[in-house]
Design a protein around this motif. Structure first.
Motif, short mmCIF file in Angstrom:
data_model
loop_
_atom_site.label_atom_id
_atom_site.label_comp_id
_atom_site.label_asym_id
_atom_site.label_seq_id
_atom_site.Cartn_x
_atom_site.Cartn_y
_atom_site.Cartn_z
N TYR A 126 -1.32 -5.05 -3.26
CA TYR A 126 0.08 -5.45 -3.33
C TYR A 126 0.92 -4.22 -3.66
CZ TYR A 126 -1.97 -10.07 -4.13
OH TYR A 126 -2.71 -11.22 -4.01
N TYR A 127 2.20 -4.32 -3.44
CA TYR A 127 3.12 -3.34 -4.01
C TYR A 127 3.97 -4.09 -5.02
CZ TYR A 127 6.12 -5.14 -0.27
OH TYR A 127 6.82 -5.95 0.58
N SER A 128 4.32 -3.40 -6.09
CA SER A 128 4.99 -4.04 -7.21
C SER A 128 6.11 -3.15 -7.72
CB SER A 128 3.97 -4.29 -8.32
OG SER A 128 4.53 -4.98 -9.39
N TYR A 129 7.13 -3.75 -8.30
CA TYR A 129 8.17 -2.96 -8.95
C TYR A 129 7.55 -2.16 -10.08
CZ TYR A 129 11.85 -5.28 -6.36
OH TYR A 129 12.67 -5.74 -5.35
N THR A 130 7.96 -0.92 -10.22
CA THR A 130 7.38 -0.05 -11.25
C THR A 130 7.75 -0.48 -12.66
OG1 THR A 130 9.23 1.49 -11.02
CG2 THR A 130 7.24 1.95 -9.72
N THR A 131 8.68 -1.40 -12.80
CA THR A 131 9.08 -1.89 -14.12
C THR A 131 8.22 -3.07 -14.59
OG1 THR A 131 10.75 -3.30 -13.05
CG2 THR A 131 11.47 -1.14 -13.90
N THR A 132 7.34 -3.58 -13.73
CA THR A 132 6.45 -4.67 -14.14
C THR A 132 5.21 -4.11 -14.82
OG1 THR A 132 5.41 -4.72 -11.96
CG2 THR A 132 7.24 -6.23 -12.32
N ASN A 133 4.50 -4.94 -15.52
CA ASN A 133 3.29 -4.50 -16.24
C ASN A 133 2.03 -4.86 -15.47
OD1 ASN A 133 4.85 -3.53 -18.30
ND2 ASN A 133 4.49 -5.24 -19.66
N HIS A 134 1.13 -3.89 -15.39
CA HIS A 134 -0.19 -4.09 -14.79
C HIS A 134 -1.20 -3.30 -15.61
CE1 HIS A 134 1.45 -6.12 -11.32
NE2 HIS A 134 2.34 -5.15 -11.19
N ALA A 135 -2.47 -3.58 -15.40
CA ALA A 135 -3.53 -2.88 -16.11
C ALA A 135 -3.65 -1.44 -15.61
CB ALA A 135 -4.85 -3.62 -15.96
#
Length: 151
Positions: A126-135
């Motif tokens: 996936y691509y995600s906004y850089t402001t979201t949290n991921h591991a």
């Protein structure tokens, strides 16, 4: 849409059987084929950071007296996906796995506000906004001399 499918197929074919591992203690996996060390400790299972914090976290990480880690590229993180497994869909050499999405250092080309992630529940990308949290699972390039010695 078609260009993203082509990108995915190229990455998929590049990632097949591209991982040769060796476990070092409780916190590092050596990927001899790609000449990188992988973080594999409790923090790689529990960490959840936005993209900027993930970059800083890796840079400040010290494991087994090894410092200055980095976020893996899309291809590096994709190389540890194991599609023969689910929940988690990751190479079984890794002991600490969060069944969720992990950051890569690879930005999403159409916009700087997004970056690629890989979900280790299923191996989907996936691509995600850089402001979201991921591991976060950091990598470190194996020094050239050490890489030659281990062959």
């Amino acid at each position: 849409m078609q260009k993203y499918m082509i990108f995915f197929l190229v990455v998929l074919l590049a990632g097949i059987n591209s991982f040769a591992e060796e476990k070092h203690g409780n916190s590092i996996v050596t990927d001899k084929k790609n000449a990188i060390y992988w973080q594999d400790n409790i923090s790689s299972q529990k960490s959840s950071k936005d993209w900027d914090d993930a970059v800083l976290y890796c840079d400040k990480l010290v494991l087994n007296d090894i410092a200055h880690w980095r976020l893996p590229t899309f291809n590096e993180l994709f190389s540890i996906v194991d599609y023969t497994r689910v929940h988690p869909a990751i190479n079984p050499v890794f002991s600490f796995v969060k069944e969720g999405t992990y950051w890569t250092s690879t930005g999403f080309a159409p916009t700087r506000s997004r970056a690629w992630t890989i979900d280790f529940r299923t191996g989907k990308t996936y691509y995600s906004y850089t402001t979201t949290n991921h591991a976060v699972r950091c990598v470190k390039d194996i020094p050239l001399q050490s890489a030659k010695e281990s062959k």
